[in-house]
Design an enzyme around this catalytic site. Structure first.
Site, PDB file in Angstrom:
ATOM      1  N   GLU A 106     -12.675  -1.323  -2.656  1.00 22.85           N
ATOM      2  CA  GLU A 106     -11.705  -2.354  -2.270  1.00 22.85           C
ATOM      3  C   GLU A 106     -10.941  -2.850  -3.490  1.00 22.85           C
ATOM      4  OE1 GLU A 106      -9.786  -3.359  -0.297  1.00 22.85           O
ATOM      5  OE2 GLU A 106     -10.381  -5.113   0.819  1.00 22.85           O
ATOM      6  N   ASP A 107      -9.701  -3.232  -3.264  1.00 19.63           N
ATOM      7  CA  ASP A 107      -8.893  -3.729  -4.371  1.00 19.63           C
ATOM      8  C   ASP A 107      -9.206  -5.178  -4.713  1.00 19.63           C
ATOM      9  OD1 ASP A 107      -7.740  -4.689  -2.026  1.00 19.63           O
ATOM     10  OD2 ASP A 107      -5.694  -4.157  -2.565  1.00 19.63           O
ATOM     11  N   ASP A 110     -10.514 -11.745  -1.221  1.00 20.47           N
ATOM     12  CA  ASP A 110      -9.909 -13.075  -1.258  1.00 20.47           C
ATOM     13  C   ASP A 110     -10.725 -13.974  -0.319  1.00 20.47           C
ATOM     14  OD1 ASP A 110      -7.377 -14.545  -2.192  1.00 20.47           O
ATOM     15  OD2 ASP A 110      -7.241 -14.812  -0.026  1.00 20.47           O
ATOM     16  N   PHE A 159      -1.942 -15.036  -7.289  1.00 18.73           N
ATOM     17  CA  PHE A 159      -1.487 -13.893  -6.509  1.00 18.73           C
ATOM     18  C   PHE A 159      -1.204 -12.790  -7.511  1.00 18.73           C
ATOM     19  CE2 PHE A 159       1.148 -11.020  -4.167  1.00 18.73           C
ATOM     20  CZ  PHE A 159       0.522 -10.999  -2.936  1.00 18.73           C
ATOM     21  N   ARG A 172       3.001  -1.826  -7.009  1.00 15.14           N
ATOM     22  CA  ARG A 172       1.755  -1.054  -6.957  1.00 15.14           C
ATOM     23  C   ARG A 172       1.618  -0.118  -8.166  1.00 15.14           C
ATOM     24  NH1 ARG A 172      -0.520  -1.679  -1.889  1.00 15.14           N
ATOM     25  NH2 ARG A 172       0.910  -2.019  -0.155  1.00 15.14           N
TER      26      ARG A 172
END
Length: 182
Positions: A106-107, A110, A159, A172
């Site tokens: 997973e990146d 949150d 963010f 990206r």
């Protein structure tokens, strides 16, 4: 892209939080842990698209144990910097995972909603084992009880963009993690 467009694009990169070198060192250390944990036992690396594809590619190249890859997609952001709270699986795995040691790549975690839903879904498919490795974790944002098995970097509530993470499908391709600024 015009010169103004490039300047505007780059102007949203507020600051680099994690360098390319720091990321690559952490990926290599994580791959070594995977190799030691599975000692030649085949694994299935599951990439949560789209944000995790760069991370998955680097982990996949760095491990030495036999591995396969699978892809899932889930949405919760919908062109915003805030999670909508609604998790939707938009692409599911194509293979039966019951004979695999599954590692979700997973990146970022949150709120935890997306990963918790995905983990519950995959546990119901009876993998041999299931672990979650996340590049980034924002523990201050958690709204559900969820913790990855391995976190490469914990960050404050920024963010972030780069290394697969986007804002409106852009950024990206940055080789580092940066804070996005309006």
């Amino acid at each position: 892209m015009s010169e103004n467009s490039v300047a505007e694009y780059q102007g949203h990169i507020k600051r680099v939080l994690i360098s390319e070198e720091e990321i690559q060192a952490a990926v290599k250390a994580t791959a070594k842990k995977i190799d030691e944990s599975y000692d030649g036992t085949p694994i299935l690396l599951v990439c949560i698209l789209k944000g995790s594809f760069v991370f998955l590619a680097d982990v996949c190249k760095a491990v030495t144990v036999p591995c396969e890859v699978g892809f899932m997609a889930a949405k919760s952001y919908y062109q915003s910097t805030e999670s909508s709270g609604n998790v939707k699986i938009t692409m599911d795995l194509s293979q039966d995972i019951s004979g695999y040691n599954v590692i979700i790549i997973e990146d970022i975690i949150d709120t935890g909603r997306t990963l918790k839903d995905i983990v519950n879904l995959l546990k119901g498919r009876n993998p041999l084992s299931l672990k979650v490795i996340t590049l980034l974790d924002k523990p201050s944002r958690r709204v559900v009880d969820f913790k990855a098995d391995e976190t490469l970097f914990s960050i404050d509530d920024y963010f972030v963009i780069g290394y697969g993470l986007d804002y409106g499908e852009k950024y990206r391709n940055l080789p580092y993690i940066a804070e996005y600024g309006e």
